[in-house]
Write a protein that holds these residues in place. Structure first.
Motif, PDB file in Angstrom:
ATOM      1  N   ASN A   1      -1.979   4.473  -1.020  1.00 47.48           N
ATOM      2  CA  ASN A   1      -1.840   5.704  -2.264  1.00 47.48           C
ATOM      3  C   ASN A   1      -0.875   5.399  -3.312  1.00 47.48           C
ATOM      4  OD1 ASN A   1      -3.854   7.002  -0.874  1.00 47.48           O
ATOM      5  ND2 ASN A   1      -2.339   8.054   0.196  1.00 47.48           N
ATOM      6  N   GLN A   2       0.361   4.895  -2.854  1.00 46.55           N
ATOM      7  CA  GLN A   2       1.287   4.463  -3.982  1.00 46.55           C
ATOM      8  C   GLN A   2       0.963   3.438  -4.887  1.00 46.55           C
ATOM      9  OE1 GLN A   2       4.711   4.473  -1.328  1.00 46.55           O
ATOM     10  NE2 GLN A   2       5.530   6.379  -1.813  1.00 46.55           N
ATOM     11  N   VAL A   3       0.317   2.333  -4.135  1.00 45.40           N
ATOM     12  CA  VAL A   3       0.147   1.235  -4.831  1.00 45.40           C
ATOM     13  C   VAL A   3      -1.158   1.406  -6.125  1.00 45.40           C
ATOM     14  CG1 VAL A   3      -1.196  -1.068  -4.898  1.00 45.40           C
ATOM     15  CG2 VAL A   3       0.695  -0.453  -3.257  1.00 45.40           C
ATOM     16  N   ASN A   4      -2.047   2.609  -5.585  1.00 42.42           N
ATOM     17  CA  ASN A   4      -3.254   2.832  -6.497  1.00 42.42           C
ATOM     18  C   ASN A   4      -2.990   3.458  -7.593  1.00 42.42           C
ATOM     19  OD1 ASN A   4      -5.091   1.701  -4.764  1.00 42.42           O
ATOM     20  ND2 ASN A   4      -5.545   3.418  -3.454  1.00 42.42           N
ATOM     21  N   LYS A   5      -1.827   4.593  -7.412  1.00 43.78           N
ATOM     22  CA  LYS A   5      -1.134   5.413  -8.320  1.00 43.78           C
ATOM     23  C   LYS A   5      -0.507   4.558  -9.385  1.00 43.78           C
ATOM     24  CE  LYS A   5       1.691   9.460  -9.091  1.00 43.78           C
ATOM     25  NZ  LYS A   5       2.734  10.562  -8.332  1.00 43.78           N
ATOM     26  N   LEU A   6       0.399   3.499  -8.769  1.00 47.80           N
ATOM     27  CA  LEU A   6       0.967   2.519  -9.674  1.00 47.80           C
ATOM     28  C   LEU A   6       0.232   1.560 -10.684  1.00 47.80           C
ATOM     29  CD1 LEU A   6       3.837   1.322  -7.285  1.00 47.80           C
ATOM     30  CD2 LEU A   6       4.256   2.391  -9.600  1.00 47.80           C
ATOM     31  N   ARG A   7      -1.079   1.469 -10.068  1.00 42.07           N
ATOM     32  CA  ARG A   7      -1.797   0.455 -10.990  1.00 42.07           C
ATOM     33  C   ARG A   7      -2.405   1.332 -12.119  1.00 42.07           C
ATOM     34  NH1 ARG A   7      -2.520  -4.708 -10.044  1.00 42.07           N
ATOM     35  NH2 ARG A   7      -1.975  -5.185  -7.936  1.00 42.07           N
ATOM     36  N   LYS A   8      -2.502   2.814 -12.169  1.00 47.12           N
ATOM     37  CA  LYS A   8      -2.643   3.492 -13.181  1.00 47.12           C
ATOM     38  C   LYS A   8      -1.684   3.804 -14.165  1.00 47.12           C
ATOM     39  CE  LYS A   8      -5.853   6.135 -10.377  1.00 47.12           C
ATOM     40  NZ  LYS A   8      -6.481   7.098  -9.563  1.00 47.12           N
ATOM     41  N   GLN A   9      -0.421   3.611 -13.540  1.00 50.59           N
ATOM     42  CA  GLN A   9       0.847   4.023 -14.463  1.00 50.59           C
ATOM     43  C   GLN A   9       1.327   2.710 -15.205  1.00 50.59           C
ATOM     44  OE1 GLN A   9       2.653   6.326 -11.375  1.00 50.59           O
ATOM     45  NE2 GLN A   9       2.931   7.754 -12.856  1.00 50.59           N
ATOM     46  N   CYS A  10       1.142   1.589 -14.438  1.00 49.85           N
ATOM     47  CA  CYS A  10       2.151   0.313 -15.089  1.00 49.85           C
ATOM     48  C   CYS A  10       1.088  -0.743 -15.142  1.00 49.85           C
ATOM     49  CB  CYS A  10       3.003   0.061 -14.136  1.00 49.85           C
ATOM     50  SG  CYS A  10       4.249   1.628 -13.832  1.00 49.85           S
TER      51      CYS A  10
ATOM     52  N   LYS B   1       6.497  -1.955  -5.118  1.00 51.57           N
ATOM     53  CA  LYS B   1       5.454  -2.108  -4.504  1.00 51.57           C
ATOM     54  C   LYS B   1       4.197  -2.874  -5.209  1.00 51.57           C
ATOM     55  CE  LYS B   1       6.192   1.467  -0.925  1.00 51.57           C
ATOM     56  NZ  LYS B   1       5.479   2.514  -0.023  1.00 51.57           N
ATOM     57  N   LEU B   2       4.305  -2.391  -6.761  1.00 52.87           N
ATOM     58  CA  LEU B   2       3.055  -3.048  -7.418  1.00 52.87           C
ATOM     59  C   LEU B   2       3.266  -4.612  -7.520  1.00 52.87           C
ATOM     60  CD1 LEU B   2       0.806  -2.760  -8.932  1.00 52.87           C
ATOM     61  CD2 LEU B   2       2.040  -2.043 -11.068  1.00 52.87           C
ATOM     62  N   PHE B   3       4.651  -5.217  -7.746  1.00 54.07           N
ATOM     63  CA  PHE B   3       4.476  -6.646  -8.050  1.00 54.07           C
ATOM     64  C   PHE B   3       4.382  -7.406  -6.662  1.00 54.07           C
ATOM     65  CE2 PHE B   3       9.337  -5.551  -8.221  1.00 54.07           C
ATOM     66  CZ  PHE B   3       9.904  -6.136  -6.983  1.00 54.07           C
ATOM     67  N   LEU B   4       4.614  -6.630  -5.481  1.00 56.15           N
ATOM     68  CA  LEU B   4       4.549  -7.066  -4.154  1.00 56.15           C
ATOM     69  C   LEU B   4       3.012  -7.262  -3.910  1.00 56.15           C
ATOM     70  CD1 LEU B   4       7.193  -5.836  -1.716  1.00 56.15           C
ATOM     71  CD2 LEU B   4       6.998  -7.950  -2.721  1.00 56.15           C
ATOM     72  N   ASP B   5       2.108  -6.107  -4.471  1.00 55.63           N
ATOM     73  CA  ASP B   5       0.891  -6.343  -4.204  1.00 55.63           C
ATOM     74  C   ASP B   5       0.175  -7.418  -4.943  1.00 55.63           C
ATOM     75  OD1 ASP B   5      -1.459  -4.996  -2.945  1.00 55.63           O
ATOM     76  OD2 ASP B   5      -1.916  -4.394  -4.998  1.00 55.63           O
ATOM     77  N   GLU B   6       0.583  -7.491  -6.435  1.00 53.14           N
ATOM     78  CA  GLU B   6       0.009  -8.379  -7.230  1.00 53.14           C
ATOM     79  C   GLU B   6       0.158  -9.788  -6.697  1.00 53.14           C
ATOM     80  OE1 GLU B   6      -1.964  -9.863 -10.389  1.00 53.14           O
ATOM     81  OE2 GLU B   6      -1.862  -7.535  -9.862  1.00 53.14           O
ATOM     82  N   MET B   7       1.442 -10.085  -6.401  1.00 56.83           N
ATOM     83  CA  MET B   7       1.769 -11.410  -5.779  1.00 56.83           C
ATOM     84  C   MET B   7       0.948 -11.565  -4.596  1.00 56.83           C
ATOM     85  SD  MET B   7       2.818 -14.455  -5.742  1.00 56.83           S
ATOM     86  CE  MET B   7       3.648 -14.275  -7.449  1.00 56.83           C
TER      87      MET B   7
ATOM     88  N   ALA C   1      -3.503  -4.047   6.676  1.00 56.58           N
ATOM     89  CA  ALA C   1      -2.374  -4.012   7.088  1.00 56.58           C
ATOM     90  C   ALA C   1      -1.357  -2.656   6.494  1.00 56.58           C
ATOM     91  CB  ALA C   1      -1.540  -5.112   7.271  1.00 56.58           C
ATOM     92  N   TYR C   2      -1.584  -2.225   5.344  1.00 54.79           N
ATOM     93  CA  TYR C   2      -0.704  -1.582   4.472  1.00 54.79           C
ATOM     94  C   TYR C   2      -0.896   0.131   5.294  1.00 54.79           C
ATOM     95  CZ  TYR C   2      -0.676  -4.566   0.117  1.00 54.79           C
ATOM     96  OH  TYR C   2      -0.397  -5.343  -0.870  1.00 54.79           O
ATOM     97  N   GLY C   3       0.266   0.744   5.219  1.00 58.29           N
ATOM     98  CA  GLY C   3       0.451   1.997   5.500  1.00 58.29           C
ATOM     99  C   GLY C   3      -0.519   2.766   4.796  1.00 58.29           C
ATOM    100  N   LYS C   4      -0.875   4.138   5.114  1.00 66.34           N
ATOM    101  CA  LYS C   4      -1.771   4.723   4.216  1.00 66.34           C
ATOM    102  C   LYS C   4      -1.066   5.262   2.790  1.00 66.34           C
ATOM    103  CE  LYS C   4      -4.362   9.158   4.169  1.00 66.34           C
ATOM    104  NZ  LYS C   4      -5.003  10.197   4.979  1.00 66.34           N
TER     105      LYS C   4
END
Length: 332
Positions: free
Chosen positions: A155-164, A257-263, A148-151
């Motif tokens: 991409n932003q969540v994937n990028k954040l996973r590498k930085q944080c 976006k990262l803490f929402l995806d993680e939860m 359901a995520y927008g494209k």
């Protein structure tokens, strides 16, 4: 109709009801009440039939009258029976008798977007739709809920996973780090004073045992700095996105976006069904709503309940007040 004000008795009623949220608990009411407000659980029983309505009872200054309001969040009536196939006329009669005996002029409550409530209060004032809230359906496997995520969101969540990385706050120092981030966020938004909860509020909130609270912090891997954080509150099968914040200098990174995806991942693994992100500021479909909608298009309607019990007194108290949507008018 009984007016329950004691914690153990309050909890005994909740234990008999399958579906409720942390907004219905004694401890949340106790931590949320303002001066001169009394948390009460109005409880109607008929054999094994229960309706419970948590409210804050407050005096109307310089009068002999009172009104009822709800805590911040999603409250409203709850019951231990099937709402659709039940008759609530007995509750309504007892409720009106209680209101008259207590000199209560009006009742206001925010309703819960995920619980069936309207039939309980049907024909008692008005229920008004204010807007929509966003749900991530965490009853689905994580691969499906992510579809359901927008494209750009993916991409932003994937990028954040590498930085944080995401860290669960465990120590007092980490909790207070979140509080500092939250305060910075509220100052930037020029939020009302009522949103600046005390540090003790947060620490006490984390100690409450009637529901589970997780604070997730986003830590930047390069600097080791905590740059964002959020409180998530878990009750029954529901996870609520409660309070959050981002350091101003890291807004462009969008670490929330990262803490929402993680939860989403954690709550799915833990067996929860509903992950409510809430809506826009003032229930508007604004940039905040669009941000939340980038995670899911499963929208639910958010409503409030307004009930004028004594129209004559309500009008007298409201004389001279400007016309607005604020309810009750006499407190505008």
């Amino acid at each position: 109709m009984r007016e329950i004000t004691e914690k153990n008795e309050w909890n005994t009623i909740l234990e008999q009801i399958e579906n409720y949220d942390f907004y219905h608990t004694y401890d949340y009411h106790n931590i949320s009440k303002n001066k001169n407000e009394t948390p009460i659980l109005l409880t109607y029983t008929d054999a094994k039939f229960i309706v419970a309505l948590p409210m804050l009872l407050r005096p109307i200054p310089n009068t002999e009258y009172f009104d009822l309001t709800s805590v911040y969040g999603y409250a409203g009536p709850i019951s231990n029976i099937d709402i659709n196939s039940s008759n609530f006329e007995g509750f309504k009669t007892a409720f009106n008798t209680y209101l008259e005996s207590k000199n209560i002029v009006s009742v206001f409550s925010r309703l819960h977007p995920y619980l069936k409530q309207e039939k309980i209060i049907e024909n008692l004032g008005d229920t008004i739709s204010l807007g929509e809230v966003v749900n991530i359906d965490i009853s689905l496997p994580v691969e499906q809920s992510r579809m359901a995520y927008g494209k750009s969101n993916k991409n932003q969540v994937n990028k954040l996973r590498k930085q944080c990385e995401v860290v669960k706050a465990e120590s007092k120092e980490e909790i207070l780090e979140f509080v500092d981030i939250y305060y910075e966020n509220m100052k930037r938004l020029e939020a009302k004073e009522s949103y600046f909860f005390s540090k003790e509020y947060f620490l006490n909130f984390m100690d409450i045992k009637d529901f589970d609270t997780d604070i997730l912090l986003v830590k930047h891997l390069e600097t080791g700095e905590f740059i964002a954080g959020s409180m998530f509150v878990k009750t029954k099968n529901i996870v609520q996105y409660h309070l959050s914040g981002t350091r101003t200098e890291h807004l462009r990174l969008k670490p929330s976006k990262l803490f929402l995806d993680e939860m989403r991942l954690q709550a799915t693994e833990q067996g929860y069904k509903v992950f409510n992100l809430g809506g826009g500021l003032g229930s508007e479909q604004d940039s905040l709503f669009e941000f939340k909608a980038s995670f899911s298009k499963d929208f639910r309607t958010f409503k409030v309940w307004k009930y004028i019990v004594n129209q004559k007194v309500y009008d007298e108290l409201s004389q001279g007040k400007p016309d607005s949507d604020f309810f009750p008018k006499y407190r505008s």
